[in-house]
Design a protein around this motif. Sequence first.
Motif, short mmCIF file in Angstrom:
data_model
loop_
_atom_site.label_atom_id
_atom_site.label_comp_id
_atom_site.label_asym_id
_atom_site.label_seq_id
_atom_site.Cartn_x
_atom_site.Cartn_y
_atom_site.Cartn_z
N MET A 52 1.23 -5.96 11.23
CA MET A 52 0.49 -4.73 11.00
C MET A 52 -0.77 -4.73 11.86
O MET A 52 -1.64 -5.59 11.68
N ASN A 53 -0.83 -3.79 12.79
CA ASN A 53 -1.99 -3.63 13.67
C ASN A 53 -2.71 -2.34 13.35
O ASN A 53 -2.17 -1.44 12.70
N SER A 54 -3.93 -2.25 13.85
CA SER A 54 -4.73 -1.02 13.68
C SER A 54 -4.73 -0.57 12.23
O SER A 54 -4.50 0.61 11.93
N LEU A 55 -5.00 -1.47 11.34
CA LEU A 55 -4.92 -1.16 9.91
C LEU A 55 -5.98 -0.15 9.50
O LEU A 55 -7.10 -0.14 10.03
N LYS A 56 -5.59 0.70 8.56
CA LYS A 56 -6.45 1.76 8.05
C LYS A 56 -6.65 1.56 6.54
O LYS A 56 -5.80 0.95 5.88
N GLY B 141 4.29 2.86 15.49
CA GLY B 141 3.38 2.53 16.57
C GLY B 141 2.32 1.52 16.18
O GLY B 141 1.61 0.99 17.05
N ARG B 142 2.19 1.24 14.87
CA ARG B 142 1.19 0.28 14.41
C ARG B 142 1.82 -0.96 13.78
O ARG B 142 1.28 -2.06 13.89
N PHE B 143 2.94 -0.78 13.10
CA PHE B 143 3.62 -1.88 12.40
C PHE B 143 4.89 -2.25 13.15
O PHE B 143 5.56 -1.40 13.73
N VAL C 10 -8.89 -7.21 5.02
CA VAL C 10 -9.12 -7.03 6.45
C VAL C 10 -9.92 -5.77 6.69
O VAL C 10 -9.84 -4.81 5.90
N GLN C 11 -10.69 -5.76 7.76
CA GLN C 11 -11.47 -4.57 8.11
C GLN C 11 -10.60 -3.54 8.80
O GLN C 11 -9.58 -3.90 9.41
N PRO C 12 -10.98 -2.27 8.73
CA PRO C 12 -10.23 -1.25 9.47
C PRO C 12 -10.14 -1.62 10.95
O PRO C 12 -11.11 -2.11 11.55
N GLY C 13 -8.95 -1.41 11.51
CA GLY C 13 -8.71 -1.78 12.90
C GLY C 13 -8.17 -3.19 13.05
O GLY C 13 -7.73 -3.57 14.15
N GLY C 14 -8.19 -3.95 11.99
CA GLY C 14 -7.72 -5.32 12.04
C GLY C 14 -6.21 -5.44 11.94
O GLY C 14 -5.49 -4.43 11.87
N SER C 15 -5.76 -6.69 11.92
CA SER C 15 -4.32 -6.97 11.91
C SER C 15 -3.99 -8.03 10.86
O SER C 15 -4.83 -8.87 10.53
N LEU C 16 -2.78 -7.95 10.38
CA LEU C 16 -2.22 -8.95 9.47
C LEU C 16 -0.74 -9.08 9.76
O LEU C 16 -0.11 -8.10 10.19
N THR C 17 -0.20 -10.26 9.48
CA THR C 17 1.25 -10.43 9.53
C THR C 17 1.74 -10.93 8.18
O THR C 17 1.27 -11.97 7.69
N LEU C 18 2.63 -10.16 7.57
CA LEU C 18 3.24 -10.54 6.31
C LEU C 18 4.55 -11.28 6.59
O LEU C 18 5.25 -10.97 7.57
N SER C 19 4.86 -12.22 5.73
CA SER C 19 6.12 -12.95 5.82
C SER C 19 6.85 -12.85 4.50
O SER C 19 6.22 -12.74 3.44
N CYS C 20 8.16 -12.91 4.57
CA CYS C 20 8.99 -12.90 3.36
C CYS C 20 10.10 -13.93 3.56
O CYS C 20 10.96 -13.75 4.42
N ALA C 21 10.05 -14.98 2.77
CA ALA C 21 11.05 -16.04 2.85
C ALA C 21 12.15 -15.77 1.82
O ALA C 21 11.87 -15.57 0.64
N ALA C 22 13.39 -15.75 2.29
CA ALA C 22 14.54 -15.45 1.44
C ALA C 22 15.35 -16.70 1.15
O ALA C 22 15.44 -17.61 2.00
#
Length: 116
Positions: A83-87, A66-68, A12-24
């Motif tokens: 995760m928002n505003s990724l660096k 404030g970002r995650f 992802v580019q800086p400033g972008g967002s991702l959502t991680l998932s974890c299945a248990a």
Amino acid sequence: QVLLVESGGGLVQPGGSLTLSCAASGFTFSLFPMNWYRQAPGKERELVATISNTGGGTNYANSVKGRFTISRDNTKNTVYLRMNSLKPEDTALYYCNARLVAANIWGQGTQVTVTS
């Protein structure tokens, strides 16, 4: 078999967002707090976020406050990390973790790379 399986990482580019998932699976998910850690190359594993078993309480590393956002769905046995505003310094292998009574369980990790 107790298992944690992460997904959702990527490039992802800086400033972008991702959502991680974890299945248990293999344990009573709703009874245990859950954690997200990350480890960058050459660095120690770092606790990023924690959520209580009900989801009513959360804690974050100062570097991501404030970002995650950590959340969970106990009906789906899944914990998330938005995760928002990724660096670029967020680049790392992200791990899901559960500290059970008899064992400390880790997923295999999902890679997040932030670069332009």
